[in-house]
Write a protein that holds these residues in place. Structure first.
Motif, PDB file in Angstrom:
ATOM      1  N   ALA A  66       0.836  -1.209   0.000  1.00  0.00           N
ATOM      2  CA  ALA A  66       0.000   0.000   0.000  1.00  0.00           C
ATOM      3  C   ALA A  66       0.866   1.252   0.000  1.00  0.00           C
ATOM      4  O   ALA A  66       0.574   2.226  -0.704  1.00  0.00           O
ATOM      5  N   LEU A  67       1.952   1.239   0.772  1.00  0.00           N
ATOM      6  CA  LEU A  67       2.848   2.392   0.804  1.00  0.00           C
ATOM      7  C   LEU A  67       3.501   2.606  -0.545  1.00  0.00           C
ATOM      8  O   LEU A  67       3.603   3.739  -1.033  1.00  0.00           O
ATOM      9  N   VAL A  68       3.949   1.531  -1.180  1.00  0.00           N
ATOM     10  CA  VAL A  68       4.592   1.653  -2.488  1.00  0.00           C
ATOM     11  C   VAL A  68       3.597   2.198  -3.516  1.00  0.00           C
ATOM     12  O   VAL A  68       3.925   3.109  -4.293  1.00  0.00           O
ATOM     13  N   ALA A  69       2.382   1.669  -3.517  1.00  0.00           N
ATOM     14  CA  ALA A  69       1.372   2.131  -4.475  1.00  0.00           C
ATOM     15  C   ALA A  69       1.056   3.613  -4.254  1.00  0.00           C
ATOM     16  O   ALA A  69       0.945   4.393  -5.210  1.00  0.00           O
ATOM     17  N   LYS A  70       0.901   3.993  -3.003  1.00  0.00           N
ATOM     18  CA  LYS A  70       0.623   5.399  -2.680  1.00  0.00           C
ATOM     19  C   LYS A  70       1.773   6.287  -3.117  1.00  0.00           C
ATOM     20  O   LYS A  70       1.568   7.361  -3.701  1.00  0.00           O
ATOM     21  N   SER A  71       2.987   5.856  -2.866  1.00  0.00           N
ATOM     22  CA  SER A  71       4.162   6.651  -3.233  1.00  0.00           C
ATOM     23  C   SER A  71       4.302   6.784  -4.742  1.00  0.00           C
ATOM     24  O   SER A  71       4.640   7.863  -5.255  1.00  0.00           O
ATOM     25  N   LEU A  72       4.046   5.701  -5.462  1.00  0.00           N
ATOM     26  CA  LEU A  72       4.172   5.755  -6.920  1.00  0.00           C
ATOM     27  C   LEU A  72       3.080   6.625  -7.538  1.00  0.00           C
ATOM     28  O   LEU A  72       3.325   7.306  -8.545  1.00  0.00           O
ATOM     29  N   ALA A  73       1.884   6.613  -6.949  1.00  0.00           N
ATOM     30  CA  ALA A  73       0.832   7.508  -7.428  1.00  0.00           C
ATOM     31  C   ALA A  73       1.235   8.967  -7.229  1.00  0.00           C
ATOM     32  O   ALA A  73       1.002   9.823  -8.089  1.00  0.00           O
ATOM     33  N   GLU A  74       1.883   9.242  -6.101  1.00  0.00           N
ATOM     34  CA  GLU A  74       2.349  10.605  -5.847  1.00  0.00           C
ATOM     35  C   GLU A  74       3.506  10.977  -6.764  1.00  0.00           C
ATOM     36  O   GLU A  74       3.641  12.138  -7.167  1.00  0.00           O
ATOM     37  N   ARG A  75       4.339  10.004  -7.089  1.00  0.00           N
ATOM     38  CA  ARG A  75       5.424  10.274  -8.040  1.00  0.00           C
ATOM     39  C   ARG A  75       4.858  10.806  -9.345  1.00  0.00           C
ATOM     40  O   ARG A  75       5.374  11.787  -9.913  1.00  0.00           O
TER      41      ARG A  75
END
Length: 514
Positions: A66-75
């Protein structure tokens, strides 16, 4: 000693990237906002990052999907809204089978691509590479023959925080730097805070809600100025970096596996240098006094030397810096395994207070949006979230195309030295012209302090971006501290002594809200 009194909807304590992003989001939803920071904007953790906007490839190993997905969306969002200070970066991961099997790396990169919304024209997907034929293999040891390529992004981290604060101020927020919150008392309807600036000005602030965005000082703020009982626990982890003369001349960065299962980055930095980081060391002192230890320097040099043909020696280090990350306590045995996600404890039993714990620079906008969503419900605000597609100051590049913008800027200002024109575009985007104003020659920019820094830019940073001291300009706003000699730095200090900073002291509602 003078005294000022202010009433606002929201008091934000802490001018790192999270506090600045919260102030920006809140003012854009119609709340009146005052942000105070005891030092410079992004003076601590937010300017001591690895300079990356990334999903955190290694977090997949700890199943933090979930953290990775959230971070990549923000990227993706940040590449759209701040294309001047954030740019795509290709990474090479040389493979060493005794550390992790190839199938594990391939699976992780496949998932990373998909979570990041691949395909994306700006960020090529991952692939295997033959290091014997790939340009990234030239500086590596001959024993390294296989690797993997993937994409992330680099960022001017301090400027991300400054531009959030600048947008907040231009929408009507008050931003007070070098101003500490020394006491905060709560009654049933308001917070009553005492602020003290380093020039002796006292501010009394009455706010409907308070945000504790003090980073590694979060629990100390609750224990001290706020005197508020709490059960929050954070682990302070020091991350250190070193800079050495460039170890390679190609465009790729590296991510190196280590025998302790950590990863260390080696990243191109301003053309002439390589940035190596980071460490993860438990920290128990005052975050304001954090320093890079010699054993950390040795660790980072050894980590890079395991991969490069050219040994990286501690005596080659030209700069070192360190920051303290306030990570949410999750009982991990090793500092490197503690989650980089955030939590936002909210106490709405009387006048609301929201505390920011954890987080990373990549997720600062999302964190701010979630924080203001919570505060909006408590304060009766109905305006929706808005920052997801709104450019940061200077980020409104035509077609979001930095290279086309920079080429056009250089053509329109052909009298500018090419390196200076490019740096102005990278740091200020469409606002670079505000620095040049009506200049038509380099002489029109005023005194040259060295390294391409002229009085016109310095005056802009003082008048608009809260710069007060030479370090604010050389090490945070422009990154020119590595290039300017002692004489130029002294002349810069002399110039700043002759100027009085223009403070953003507006406490009005935003003139317009998206």
């Amino acid at each position: 000693m003078t005294h000022q009194e202010t009433r606002v909807d929201l008091l934000v304590v802490g001018g790192g990237v999270n506090g600045a992003a919260i102030a920006r989001d809140a003012i854009g939803r119609g709340l009146s906002v005052l942000l105070c920071e005891k030092d410079d904007i992004a003076a601590h953790t937010s300017s001591a990052s690895t300079k990356l906007i990334h999903g955190g490839l290694r977090y997949l190993e700890h199943q933090e999907f979930a953290l990775v997905a959230k971070s990549l969306a923000e990227r993706k969002r940040l590449l759209d809204t701040a294309p001047h200070i954030i740019w795509p970066q290709g990474f090479i991961l040389p493979h060493q089978s005794h550390l992790r099997p190839a199938w594990m790396i391939r699976a992780g990169l496949f998932l990373y691509d998909r979570l990041g919304g691949w395909p994306d024209r700006r960020l090529p997907g991952s692939r295997a590479v033959d290091l014997r034929a790939h340009p990234s293999g030239v500086p590596l040891r001959d024993s390294l023959v296989r690797g993997f390529q993937y994409s992330d992004a680099c960022v001017l981290d301090t400027r991300l925080a400054v531009l959030n604060a600048l947008d907040a101020a231009e929408r009507g927020a008050t931003v007070l730097t070098h101003t500490a919150c020394i006491a905060a008392r709560r009654d049933q309807a308001h917070w009553h805070a005492d602020l003290r600036s380093d020039d002796g000005v006292m501010h009394s602030v009455t706010a409907r809600a308070l945000v504790n965005a003090t980073g590694p000082w979060a629990t100390r703020f609750l224990d001290g100025p706020a005197q508020l009982p709490h059960s929050h626990q954070v682990r302070l982890v020091k991350g250190s970096h070193v800079l050495v003369p460039a170890l390679f001349g190609h465009e790729y960065a590296y991510i190196f596996q280590q025998p302790d299962r950590r990863f260390v980055f080696a990243i191109p930095y301003d053309g002439d240098f390589t940035l190596i980081g980071t460490t993860d060391v438990e920290f128990h002192g005052d975050p304001a006094d954090v320093r890079v230890d010699d054993d950390e320097v040795a660790y980072l040099c050894e980590a890079a030397s395991r991969y490069f043909k050219q040994a990286v020696l501690p005596q080659a280090v030209v700069w070192r810096y360190s920051g303290v990350r306030p990570l949410v306590e999750d009982r991990s045995a090793r500092a490197s395994e503690i989650t980089r996600d955030y939590v936002l404890p909210f106490d709405g039993s009387a006048a609301p207070i929201l505390t920011v714990l954890g987080g990373k620079i990549t997720t600062s906008r999302r964190l701010a949006e979630e924080a203001v969503n919570t505060l909006s419900r408590a304060l009766g605000v109905t305006r929706p979230a808005w920052t997801g597609g709104a450019p940061l100051p200077g980020g409104d590049l035509p077609g979001r195309d930095f290279h086309a913008f920079a080429a056009d800027f250089a053509r329109r200002h052909a009298w500018l030295p090419a390196p200076l024109a490019l740096r102005l575009c990278r740091h200020y985007g469409t606002r670079a012209s505000r620095i040049l104003r009506d200049a038509t020659t380099v002489t029109d920019l005023g005194e040259h302090f060295g390294a391409g820094l002229y009085a016109a830019e310095v005056d802009y940073l003082v008048d608009v971006e809260w710069a007060r001291h030479a370090d604010d300009i050389l090490w945070r706003r422009t990154r020119l501290g590595l290039r300017m000699d002692a004489s130029g730095q002294q002349r810069l200090r002399d110039h700043l002594q002759d100027r009085q900073p223009v403070r953003h002291a507006r406490v009005t509602r935003a003139p317009h809200v998206l």
